[in-house]
Design an enzyme around this catalytic site. Structure first.
Site, mmCIF file in Angstrom:
data_model
loop_
_atom_site.group_PDB
_atom_site.id
_atom_site.type_symbol
_atom_site.label_atom_id
_atom_site.label_comp_id
_atom_site.label_asym_id
_atom_site.label_seq_id
_atom_site.Cartn_x
_atom_site.Cartn_y
_atom_site.Cartn_z
ATOM 1 N N HIS A 352 0.807 -1.231 0.000
ATOM 2 C CA HIS A 352 0.000 0.000 0.000
ATOM 3 C C HIS A 352 0.833 1.270 0.000
ATOM 4 O O HIS A 352 0.260 2.348 0.160
ATOM 5 C CB HIS A 352 -0.909 0.052 1.231
ATOM 6 C CG HIS A 352 -1.951 -1.009 1.285
ATOM 7 N ND1 HIS A 352 -3.204 -0.864 0.744
ATOM 8 C CD2 HIS A 352 -1.925 -2.250 1.823
ATOM 9 C CE1 HIS A 352 -3.907 -1.965 0.955
ATOM 10 N NE2 HIS A 352 -3.152 -2.829 1.609
ATOM 11 N N LYS A 532 -8.791 13.365 4.629
ATOM 12 C CA LYS A 532 -7.854 12.247 4.599
ATOM 13 C C LYS A 532 -6.863 12.457 5.742
ATOM 14 O O LYS A 532 -6.862 13.525 6.358
ATOM 15 C CB LYS A 532 -7.110 12.173 3.261
ATOM 16 C CG LYS A 532 -6.580 13.536 2.781
ATOM 17 C CD LYS A 532 -5.989 13.462 1.388
ATOM 18 C CE LYS A 532 -6.997 13.512 0.261
ATOM 19 N NZ LYS A 532 -7.071 12.297 -0.544
ATOM 20 N N ARG A 533 -6.014 11.460 6.035
ATOM 21 C CA ARG A 533 -4.985 11.689 7.033
ATOM 22 C C ARG A 533 -4.125 12.883 6.639
ATOM 23 O O ARG A 533 -3.930 13.160 5.456
ATOM 24 C CB ARG A 533 -4.110 10.427 7.198
ATOM 25 C CG ARG A 533 -4.786 9.321 7.992
ATOM 26 C CD ARG A 533 -5.186 9.788 9.379
ATOM 27 N NE ARG A 533 -4.027 10.026 10.214
ATOM 28 C CZ ARG A 533 -3.486 9.137 11.052
ATOM 29 N NH1 ARG A 533 -4.030 7.940 11.185
ATOM 30 N NH2 ARG A 533 -2.434 9.432 11.774
ATOM 31 N N LYS A 538 0.218 14.404 0.918
ATOM 32 C CA LYS A 538 -1.172 14.631 0.501
ATOM 33 C C LYS A 538 -1.443 16.118 0.242
ATOM 34 O O LYS A 538 -2.446 16.487 -0.332
ATOM 35 C CB LYS A 538 -2.130 14.080 1.546
ATOM 36 C CG LYS A 538 -2.039 12.543 1.684
ATOM 37 C CD LYS A 538 -2.975 12.022 2.738
ATOM 38 C CE LYS A 538 -2.785 10.549 3.072
ATOM 39 N NZ LYS A 538 -3.465 9.635 2.137
ATOM 40 N N THR A 640 -8.952 5.984 -1.905
ATOM 41 C CA THR A 640 -10.275 5.372 -2.011
ATOM 42 C C THR A 640 -11.323 6.464 -1.791
ATOM 43 O O THR A 640 -12.424 6.386 -2.328
ATOM 44 C CB THR A 640 -10.475 4.248 -0.976
ATOM 45 O OG1 THR A 640 -9.992 4.713 0.292
ATOM 46 C CG2 THR A 640 -9.713 2.999 -1.383
ATOM 47 N N LYS A 644 -15.049 7.513 -3.670
ATOM 48 C CA LYS A 644 -16.324 7.812 -2.997
ATOM 49 C C LYS A 644 -16.882 9.149 -3.485
ATOM 50 O O LYS A 644 -18.079 9.285 -3.738
ATOM 51 C CB LYS A 644 -16.122 7.858 -1.476
ATOM 52 C CG LYS A 644 -15.720 6.513 -0.881
ATOM 53 C CD LYS A 644 -15.165 6.629 0.551
ATOM 54 C CE LYS A 644 -14.426 5.360 0.939
ATOM 55 N NZ LYS A 644 -13.550 5.513 2.121
HETATM 56 C C1 F58 Z 1 -3.238 3.711 2.175
HETATM 57 N N1 F58 Z 1 -2.267 3.402 3.207
HETATM 58 C C2 F58 Z 1 -2.623 4.432 0.994
HETATM 59 N N2 F58 Z 1 -1.594 3.252 5.431
HETATM 60 O O1 F58 Z 1 -1.946 5.592 1.438
HETATM 61 C C3 F58 Z 1 -3.743 4.814 0.025
HETATM 62 O O2 F58 Z 1 -3.218 5.406 -1.119
HETATM 63 C C4 F58 Z 1 -4.528 3.566 -0.358
HETATM 64 O O3 F58 Z 1 -5.667 3.911 -1.100
HETATM 65 C C5 F58 Z 1 -4.968 2.805 0.876
HETATM 66 O O4 F58 Z 1 -3.857 2.519 1.721
HETATM 67 C C6 F58 Z 1 -5.642 1.493 0.530
HETATM 68 O O5 F58 Z 1 -4.867 0.783 -0.394
HETATM 69 C C7 F58 Z 1 -2.586 3.527 4.509
HETATM 70 O O6 F58 Z 1 -3.711 3.844 4.858
HETATM 71 C C8 F58 Z 1 -1.697 3.389 6.771
HETATM 72 O O7 F58 Z 1 -2.709 3.801 7.316
HETATM 73 C C9 F58 Z 1 -0.490 3.048 7.614
HETATM 74 C C10 F58 Z 1 -0.849 1.975 8.634
HETATM 75 C C11 F58 Z 1 0.308 1.690 9.570
HETATM 76 C C12 F58 Z 1 0.771 2.935 10.256
HETATM 77 C C13 F58 Z 1 1.138 4.010 9.240
HETATM 78 C C14 F58 Z 1 -0.008 4.295 8.299
#
Ligand code: F58
Length: 794
Positions: A352, A532-533, A538, A640, A644
């Site tokens: 990811h 988003k985060r 971003k 994602t 939406k």
């Molecule tokens: C996200 N990753 C990607 N990671 O950034 C996003 O582009 C993608 O659409 C999504 O995954 C699904 O494939 C993501 O959300 C985290 O939240 C990490 C988890 C572990 C700690 C650091 C952040």
């Protein structure tokens, strides 16, 4: 569902649960009591398809899918379950009979915030689609007592407080005390007659808590099995009797630490050991459970790849490779070579992220200390790969005394997948370049998707009514049917109805923003949303700098023909991510000044509601006109949220990053506001010395915006000194280079919005062409290309 109840049936069932499960008379019942009674009523209807989903695959010896994820960001459950069971209308009537306000009951449910962001939300959408498609599956995760922290703003700054969703009874779960496993840590490995025997020195018990996830139309419900940590020895009676109560409770406290918090970040040193233990806790419990079920149903270990498909959601459960080999070797006497073949036939890995700082690596000494037997097996896997693949010396799992979890996951996986077309190409050409050359068939793409049940039917009732009336309800299970809308895009009556649906959502949101934040959001302004985060890549900074530059321009020409706009932000920063928190502070500071400026107030408002979560997304996304997807090209794996927004009729302003590329291709370039460098250009630009300064010098708008911050127009200048310094002198995510293109694209948005019918036509075409982004399509892709499974017969 076969036995559809009447409204009076439902009412009676709710009353039954209120009395017999909650032990409350109606005259004393609180909203909480009612919500639980309604939840238990709905849960009863899920049990039948759930049992069928457990029995059917067992009786037929069907292959099962296991989705291992450290995060499942499920949000609220009740309304989604009501809708999937087809009980929404009947429930409305039943609640009316009880004189209850449905929205008040639904809003009483806390969000299950067991995730950080996209990765966790994707896992939740996948669980729903797996059930809707009747794919026999289990999700495995951790039952965190405290999910992602709660966010507040104090003087514009983020303050975190613990989240406590489990402080109250959780009506959806079933605890399975009989499914408990010992999870061991530390100790040493002895050599007994040439066989390795691990003597661990610590252990905890993983206990299963099951939540059924019902699919569309209620014919199937898979299990989300979350592990809670419990002590293997209850408490130290000896110390207790001696009066040392705190020490006596230590085993319990230590064990529970394991499932206490979800990590909001994987960059801090503190908690590294705990995070590794959590990852192993989830993985080992899941694999022991999978092996128990497999052996009970099939017996012959050679059948493992034929009957079991395990998906690793990122590298967090990547210890699954060594763990499965360990179970096969140490518990079942298999040799390494055969165990490795079986494990690789069973495991798959989804990547990811390409960001180097987000790729997991563990110091060898730490792995050795916590999981000594696994470290041995990792060395064996690495040595075997070196021997059999003919790889160059710089490729491998162990490098610079660190275990590279991406490499481990790749080498142990049958299939490795990226999450958008662009991302998968970049996975091949960058992070796994060498491994891809050695194993050219291993990497495949599965572009992400989102469930249309939650993200359209549930969260956007006005649009759902219009869609149902225009093209029927078939789109809910077959989102490609949205194509049937295309001809209606040219029908003025349809466009007016679409506008009215959007406006209803905007009015609803506007009322909320006024009540909660005091922000006056005119429903006829453009609702421009970035949620988003908070992360540098971003580029929320780009967005707020554009707002400052626009504000500045309006001041220069206050009687100009400006298009009114409400900018809405939402998102949390990791508690240790100082720069992201500074951007939050800046947005809030700018909002305070801009919103109260009498010259610009009618043209520009900024709202940043705190504590963005799934439920807030369900309110914001349907009300958006414009979706901000503005990451530096090459950095966002997929996104994602972007999907939406598109299916809810927002137009996108965005870069050629992640799934934006596919969104633009599908909705048509003329229905998308594109700006910015490509991934290739961005990589080259970032390597050019002085790129930021050069770009800023050329941009009057950006220079003005930075100058206003430096002068202290929004807050004390020293607050922003480092941020400004980084923007001028470093700017790794190319805010400066992309600024002018972004500013110009926003002015195209302004102009396009003024032509209402054409905007509505573009919005209609965005919806009509968004069918590809259903997570049903994604799951079908995984089933066909990775898991080799088929839907179960009913
Ligand atoms: C996200 N990753 C990607 N990671 O950034 C996003 O582009 C993608 O659409 C999504 O995954 C699904 O494939 C993501 O959300 C985290 O939240 C990490 C988890 C572990 C700690 C650091 C952040």
């Amino acid at each position: 569902m076969t036995d559809i109840p009447t409204a009076t049936d439902l009412r009676d069932r709710i009353m039954y649960h209120l009395t017999h499960t909650q032990g409350r008379g109606a005259e004393f019942a609180t909203v909480f009591d009612w919500r639980l009674a309604v939840s238990f009523t709905i849960r009863d209807f899920i049990v039948t398809p759930w049992m069928a989903a457990l029995r059917g695959p067992r009786d037929q010896g069907a292959k099962r899918v296991y989705y291992l994820s450290m995060e499942f960001l499920i949000g609220r459950i009740l309304e989604d379950a009501i809708i999937n069971l087809g009980l929404d209308k009947t429930m409305d009537e039943a609640l009316a009979l009880l004189d209850l306000d449905k929205q008040v009951v639904l809003d009483n449910e806390p969000d299950a915030a067991l995730g950080n962001g996209g990765l966790g939300r994707l896992a939740a959408c996948f669980m729903e689609s797996l059930s809707s498609l009747r794919c026999p599956a289990f999700g495995y995760g951790i039952r965190y007592e405290h999910g992602l922290f709660r966010q507040r703003f104090e003087s514009g700054q983020q303050v975190e407080t613990p989240e406590d969703w489990l402080n109250q009874p959780h009506p959806w779960e079933f605890v399975r005390v009989d499914y408990s496993y010992n999870i061991c840590f530390k100790g040493h490995v002895a050599d007994v007659d040439g066989r390795a025997v691990w003597h661990p020195s610590e252990s905890v018990q993983a206990r299963a808590y099951d939540t059924p996830v019902v699919g569309w139309q209620g014919t199937w419900a898979n299990t989300l099995r979350l592990w809670g940590a419990h002590p293997t020895t209850l408490f130290d009676l000896h110390r207790f009797n001696a009066g040392d109560y705190t020490a006596a409770a230590e085993p319990e406290a230590l064990a529970r630490t394991l499932s206490r918090v979800l990590y909001p970040d994987d960059t801090t040193d503190a908690g590294k050991e705990l995070r590794l233990k959590q990852e192993y806790f989830l993985t080992s419990a899941a694999l022991q459970d999978i092996m128990r079920r497999f052996l009970a149903e099939h017996g012959d270990l050679a059948l493992l790849p034929e009957k079991v498909a395990i998906q690793l959601n990122d590298t967090h459960p990547a210890i699954a490779g060594p763990e499965l080999i360990r179970l096969l070797m140490d518990d079942h006497g298999m040799d390494f070579a055969r165990a490795q073949v079986l494990a690789r036939g069973t495991l798959n890995y989804t990547n990811h992220t390409l960001l180097p700082e987000a790729l997991e690596r563990w110091p060898v000494w730490l792995m050795e200390r916590i999981l000594p037997r696994h470290m041995q097996i990792i060395r064996q896997i690495d040595a075997d790969h070196a021997k059999t693949s003919g790889r160059p010396a710089h490729v491998g799992i162990i490098r610079d005394d660190q275990v590279l979890m991406g490499e481990l996951a790749f080498i142990m996986a049958g299939r490795v997948n990226g999450v958008s077309a662009l991302h998968t190409d970049l996975v091949k050409s960058t992070v796994f370049h060498d491994l891809h050359k050695l194993h050219p068939d291993r990497i495949v793409n599965q572009t992400n998707g989102v469930t249309p049940r939650r993200w359209l039917r549930m969260s956007n009732p006005p649009l759902t009514r219009l869609l149902d009336a225009t093209i029927g309800t078939g789109w809910t299970a077959d989102l490609d049917q949205l194509r049937l809308l295309e001809p209606h895009a040219d029908d003025a009556a349809f466009r007016d109805a679409l506008r009215a649906a959007k406006r209803a959502n905007k009015v609803h949101l506007s009322n909320g923003l006024l009540a909660d934040l005091g922000v006056k959001a005119d429903p006829d302004a453009i609702f421009d949303v970035q949620v988003k985060r908070m992360h540098e890549y971003k580029r929320q900074l780009l967005n707020i700098l554009e707002a400052i530059a626009l504000w500045h321009r309006i001041h220069e020409n206050p009687n100009g023909d400006w298009t009114p706009r409400v900018k809405i932000f939402g998102g949390k920063a990791a508690p240790g991510y100082w720069l992201a928190k500074t951007v939050i502070h800046l947005i809030n500071d700018v909002a305070r000044v801009v919103n109260n400026d009498p010259v610009t107030a009618k043209f520009l408002q900024i709202a940043y509601p705190p504590n963005y979560n799934v439920s807030m997304a369900e309110d914001l996304i349907p009300a958006a006109d414009l979706s901000e997807q503005i990451s530096t090209a090459g950095k966002e794996a997929s996104g994602t949220g972007n999907m939406k927004f598109t299916m809810n009729g927002a137009l996108t302003i965005g870069t050629l990053d992640g799934a934006n590329v596919e969104i633009r291709e599908l909705v048509g370039a003329e229905n998308f506001f594109l700006f910015g460098l490509t991934a290739e250009e961005a990589a080259a630009e970032a390597a050019t010395p002085g790129h930021a300064r050069t770009a800023i010098e050329k941009s009057e708008d950006m220079k003005a915006a930075l100058q206003l911050i430096a002068e202290g127009r929004f807050g004390r200048p020293d607050t922003y000194f480092s941020l400004l310094d980084r923007t001028w002198n470093d700017d790794p995510f190319l805010v400066a280079t992309d600024f002018d293109g972004y500013f110009a694209a926003q002015r195209q948005v302004d102009a396009a919005y003024r032509d209402g019918p054409n905007w509505d036509r573009m919005a209609a075409l965005n919806i009509a062409r968004s069918g590809f982004f259903s997570s049903d399509r994604t799951i079908r892709g995984y089933m066909a290309d990775i898991w080799h499974t088929v839907p179960a017969a009913i």
